[in-house]
Scaffold this motif. Structure first.
Motif, PDB file in Angstrom:
ATOM      1  N   ALA A  89       0.862  -1.182   0.000  1.00  0.00           N
ATOM      2  CA  ALA A  89       0.000   0.000   0.000  1.00  0.00           C
ATOM      3  C   ALA A  89       0.894   1.225   0.000  1.00  0.00           C
ATOM      4  O   ALA A  89       1.861   1.299   0.767  1.00  0.00           O
ATOM      5  CB  ALA A  89      -0.905   0.001   1.222  1.00  0.00           C
ATOM      6  N   LYS A  90       0.594   2.192  -0.875  1.00  0.00           N
ATOM      7  CA  LYS A  90       1.371   3.427  -0.952  1.00  0.00           C
ATOM      8  C   LYS A  90       0.483   4.621  -0.604  1.00  0.00           C
ATOM      9  O   LYS A  90      -0.608   4.764  -1.159  1.00  0.00           O
ATOM     10  CB  LYS A  90       1.962   3.602  -2.351  1.00  0.00           C
ATOM     11  N   TRP A  91       0.966   5.459   0.305  1.00  0.00           N
ATOM     12  CA  TRP A  91       0.241   6.644   0.734  1.00  0.00           C
ATOM     13  C   TRP A  91       0.765   7.879   0.009  1.00  0.00           C
ATOM     14  O   TRP A  91       1.935   7.925  -0.411  1.00  0.00           O
ATOM     15  CB  TRP A  91       0.401   6.849   2.238  1.00  0.00           C
ATOM     16  N   SER A  92      -0.091   8.871  -0.122  1.00  0.00           N
ATOM     17  CA  SER A  92       0.334  10.131  -0.728  1.00  0.00           C
ATOM     18  C   SER A  92       1.236  10.908   0.214  1.00  0.00           C
ATOM     19  O   SER A  92       2.224  11.523  -0.203  1.00  0.00           O
ATOM     20  CB  SER A  92      -0.881  10.975  -1.105  1.00  0.00           C
ATOM     21  N   GLN A  93       0.889  10.917   1.505  1.00  0.00           N
ATOM     22  CA  GLN A  93       1.726  11.502   2.544  1.00  0.00           C
ATOM     23  C   GLN A  93       1.195  11.026   3.882  1.00  0.00           C
ATOM     24  O   GLN A  93       0.106  10.465   3.967  1.00  0.00           O
ATOM     25  CB  GLN A  93       1.734  13.028   2.472  1.00  0.00           C
ATOM     26  N   TRP A  94       2.001  11.214   4.920  1.00  0.00           N
ATOM     27  CA  TRP A  94       1.592  10.821   6.264  1.00  0.00           C
ATOM     28  C   TRP A  94       2.378  11.662   7.251  1.00  0.00           C
ATOM     29  O   TRP A  94       3.578  11.866   7.086  1.00  0.00           O
ATOM     30  CB  TRP A  94       1.829   9.334   6.498  1.00  0.00           C
ATOM     31  N   THR A  95       1.702  12.159   8.290  1.00  0.00           N
ATOM     32  CA  THR A  95       2.301  13.197   9.126  1.00  0.00           C
ATOM     33  C   THR A  95       2.414  12.844  10.605  1.00  0.00           C
ATOM     34  O   THR A  95       2.845  13.681  11.385  1.00  0.00           O
ATOM     35  CB  THR A  95       1.480  14.492   8.998  1.00  0.00           C
ATOM     36  N   HIS A  96       2.038  11.632  11.010  1.00  0.00           N
ATOM     37  CA  HIS A  96       2.042  11.290  12.430  1.00  0.00           C
ATOM     38  C   HIS A  96       2.941  10.076  12.679  1.00  0.00           C
ATOM     39  O   HIS A  96       2.647   8.976  12.214  1.00  0.00           O
ATOM     40  CB  HIS A  96       0.627  11.000  12.922  1.00  0.00           C
ATOM     41  N   ALA A  97       3.992  10.265  13.443  1.00  0.00           N
ATOM     42  CA  ALA A  97       4.985   9.204  13.629  1.00  0.00           C
ATOM     43  C   ALA A  97       4.603   8.184  14.691  1.00  0.00           C
ATOM     44  O   ALA A  97       5.096   7.066  14.683  1.00  0.00           O
ATOM     45  CB  ALA A  97       6.331   9.827  13.999  1.00  0.00           C
ATOM     46  N   GLY A 136       6.792   7.260  24.695  1.00  0.00           N
ATOM     47  CA  GLY A 136       6.860   8.701  24.452  1.00  0.00           C
ATOM     48  C   GLY A 136       7.943   9.127  23.495  1.00  0.00           C
ATOM     49  O   GLY A 136       7.810  10.157  22.825  1.00  0.00           O
ATOM     50  N   LYS A 137       9.015   8.332  23.408  1.00  0.00           N
ATOM     51  CA  LYS A 137      10.147   8.758  22.583  1.00  0.00           C
ATOM     52  C   LYS A 137      10.697   7.600  21.767  1.00  0.00           C
ATOM     53  O   LYS A 137      11.920   7.473  21.589  1.00  0.00           O
ATOM     54  CB  LYS A 137      11.253   9.343  23.478  1.00  0.00           C
ATOM     55  N   GLY A 138       9.800   6.783  21.256  1.00  0.00           N
ATOM     56  CA  GLY A 138      10.232   5.596  20.541  1.00  0.00           C
ATOM     57  C   GLY A 138      10.043   5.672  19.043  1.00  0.00           C
ATOM     58  O   GLY A 138       9.556   6.660  18.493  1.00  0.00           O
ATOM     59  N   HIS A 168      -5.914  -1.923   5.528  1.00  0.00           N
ATOM     60  CA  HIS A 168      -4.758  -1.282   6.136  1.00  0.00           C
ATOM     61  C   HIS A 168      -5.250  -0.207   7.097  1.00  0.00           C
ATOM     62  O   HIS A 168      -6.138   0.585   6.751  1.00  0.00           O
ATOM     63  CB  HIS A 168      -3.870  -0.636   5.077  1.00  0.00           C
ATOM     64  N   GLU A 169      -4.672  -0.186   8.291  1.00  0.00           N
ATOM     65  CA  GLU A 169      -5.066   0.824   9.278  1.00  0.00           C
ATOM     66  C   GLU A 169      -3.838   1.472   9.895  1.00  0.00           C
ATOM     67  O   GLU A 169      -2.911   0.787  10.333  1.00  0.00           O
ATOM     68  CB  GLU A 169      -5.910   0.198  10.388  1.00  0.00           C
ATOM     69  N   LEU A 170      -3.832   2.793   9.915  1.00  0.00           N
ATOM     70  CA  LEU A 170      -2.853   3.577  10.650  1.00  0.00           C
ATOM     71  C   LEU A 170      -3.563   4.165  11.859  1.00  0.00           C
ATOM     72  O   LEU A 170      -4.569   4.857  11.705  1.00  0.00           O
ATOM     73  CB  LEU A 170      -2.277   4.701   9.788  1.00  0.00           C
ATOM     74  N   LEU A 171      -3.084   3.848  13.052  1.00  0.00           N
ATOM     75  CA  LEU A 171      -3.650   4.387  14.282  1.00  0.00           C
ATOM     76  C   LEU A 171      -2.706   5.456  14.811  1.00  0.00           C
ATOM     77  O   LEU A 171      -1.581   5.153  15.221  1.00  0.00           O
ATOM     78  CB  LEU A 171      -3.844   3.273  15.315  1.00  0.00           C
ATOM     79  N   ALA A 172      -3.142   6.708  14.771  1.00  0.00           N
ATOM     80  CA  ALA A 172      -2.304   7.828  15.186  1.00  0.00           C
ATOM     81  C   ALA A 172      -2.540   8.133  16.663  1.00  0.00           C
ATOM     82  O   ALA A 172      -3.681   8.314  17.098  1.00  0.00           O
ATOM     83  CB  ALA A 172      -2.618   9.061  14.334  1.00  0.00           C
ATOM     84  N   LEU A 173      -1.460   8.171  17.435  1.00  0.00           N
ATOM     85  CA  LEU A 173      -1.530   8.382  18.885  1.00  0.00           C
ATOM     86  C   LEU A 173      -0.903   9.709  19.299  1.00  0.00           C
ATOM     87  O   LEU A 173      -0.550   9.889  20.466  1.00  0.00           O
ATOM     88  CB  LEU A 173      -0.816   7.233  19.611  1.00  0.00           C
ATOM     89  N   HIS A 174      -0.779  10.639  18.379  1.00  0.00           N
ATOM     90  CA  HIS A 174      -0.059  11.883  18.669  1.00  0.00           C
ATOM     91  C   HIS A 174      -0.853  12.844  19.536  1.00  0.00           C
ATOM     92  O   HIS A 174      -0.275  13.795  20.076  1.00  0.00           O
ATOM     93  CB  HIS A 174       0.321  12.586  17.362  1.00  0.00           C
ATOM     94  N   GLN A 175      -2.163  12.634  19.686  1.00  0.00           N
ATOM     95  CA  GLN A 175      -2.975  13.462  20.570  1.00  0.00           C
ATOM     96  C   GLN A 175      -3.329  12.638  21.804  1.00  0.00           C
ATOM     97  O   GLN A 175      -3.907  11.551  21.682  1.00  0.00           O
ATOM     98  CB  GLN A 175      -4.246  13.951  19.864  1.00  0.00           C
ATOM     99  N   ASN A 220      -1.591   7.817  26.307  1.00  0.00           N
ATOM    100  CA  ASN A 220      -1.088   9.185  26.400  1.00  0.00           C
ATOM    101  C   ASN A 220       0.433   9.131  26.327  1.00  0.00           C
ATOM    102  O   ASN A 220       1.111   8.831  27.314  1.00  0.00           O
ATOM    103  CB  ASN A 220      -1.537   9.841  27.710  1.00  0.00           C
ATOM    104  N   ILE A 221       0.969   9.374  25.148  1.00  0.00           N
ATOM    105  CA  ILE A 221       2.421   9.250  24.955  1.00  0.00           C
ATOM    106  C   ILE A 221       3.190  10.379  25.631  1.00  0.00           C
ATOM    107  O   ILE A 221       4.426  10.339  25.671  1.00  0.00           O
ATOM    108  CB  ILE A 221       2.785   9.205  23.457  1.00  0.00           C
TER     109      ILE A 221
END
Length: 243
Positions: A89-97, A136-138, A168-175, A220-221
């Protein structure tokens, strides 16, 4: 006023889709065969894709299976893939590490185009969670997506032939304590294989496989203890190894 509000909302959703990105392309077997992904910021009229229609992100579970009402598109396609073959799977962009990447499949009854994704049983074929370091810093699976804008896994070689959805699922935990789910599905016709299908605890419903209180979701990272915790359990069932 109501019409103006709708226009503002529509513009916001378009900007969010572009900002976070989505699966633009599915690549099967190296670069030999490519299929376009769904384009949520374009009109659905005339779109032909192996991707199921989807919106942008989810913070609720009613549409967690494929980020829609469970339906195929009017121009729905399916990709033929031999069991054991790599799919990227190819994404156009992704912003959450921060957060995990997961890949699920579900066997359809007959044609996938006539199946609601909400009524299927799903099994996980791949996951990448916390790779190293602390919560938190991984280094996370999502961070790897940011580097390559792609994720490759293999259709299990022993999987029974038939029609499947791949998710395909991306789970963003940045908040903090506000997880954002980005699931997308595509339709496959699997050929060959060893006639095996998962059973028991490997099979889950979506929604149902996890909840907002799941320790892999409610994270809560930025908390003090997250800076020292080095373990993380990806939500959902164990990965099916094809046995």
């Amino acid at each position: 006023m109501f019409i103006a509000s709708l226009a503002v909302l529509s513009s916001f959703l378009v900007s969010q889709a572009v900002a976070h990105g989505g699966v633009t392309t599915y690549v099967i077997g190296g670069e030999r065969t490519t299929y376009p992904g769904w384009q949520p910021y374009n009109t659905p009229t005339g779109q032909k894709s192996i991707g199921r229609p989807y919106s942008v992100s989810l913070t609720y579970f009613s549409k967690i299976s494929c980020n829609n009402n469970g339906q195929a598109s009017a121009g729905q396609l399916s990709a033929t893939v031999a069991a054991g073959t790599a799919i990227t799977a190819k994404w156009s962009q992704w912003t959450h590490a921060e957060g995990p990447v997961t890949v699920y499949m579900a066997k359809c009854s007959g044609s996938c185009s006539s199946n609601s994704s909400n009524s299927l049983k799903w099994f996980k074929i791949a996951e990448t969670g916390l790779i190293s370091g602390t919560l938190g810093k991984g280094s996370w699976g999502n961070g790897e997506i940011m580097k390559t804008l792609s994720y490759t896994t293999n259709i299990p070689a022993s999987l029974a032939a038939g029609e499947y959805l791949i998710r395909h699922e991306l789970l963003a935990l940045h908040q903090a304590n506000t997880p954002q789910f980005y699931p997308e599905c595509a339709q496959l016709i699997v050929t060959g294989g060893g006639g095996k299908t998962p059973s028991g605890s490997y099979l889950v419903s979506l929604p149902g496989a996890f909840s907002m209180s799941d320790p892999g979701v409610n994270v809560n990272i930025y908390a003090a203890d997250a800076q020292t915790i080095t373990t993380y359990k990806v939500p959902g069932p164990a990965v099916w190894n094809g046995q």
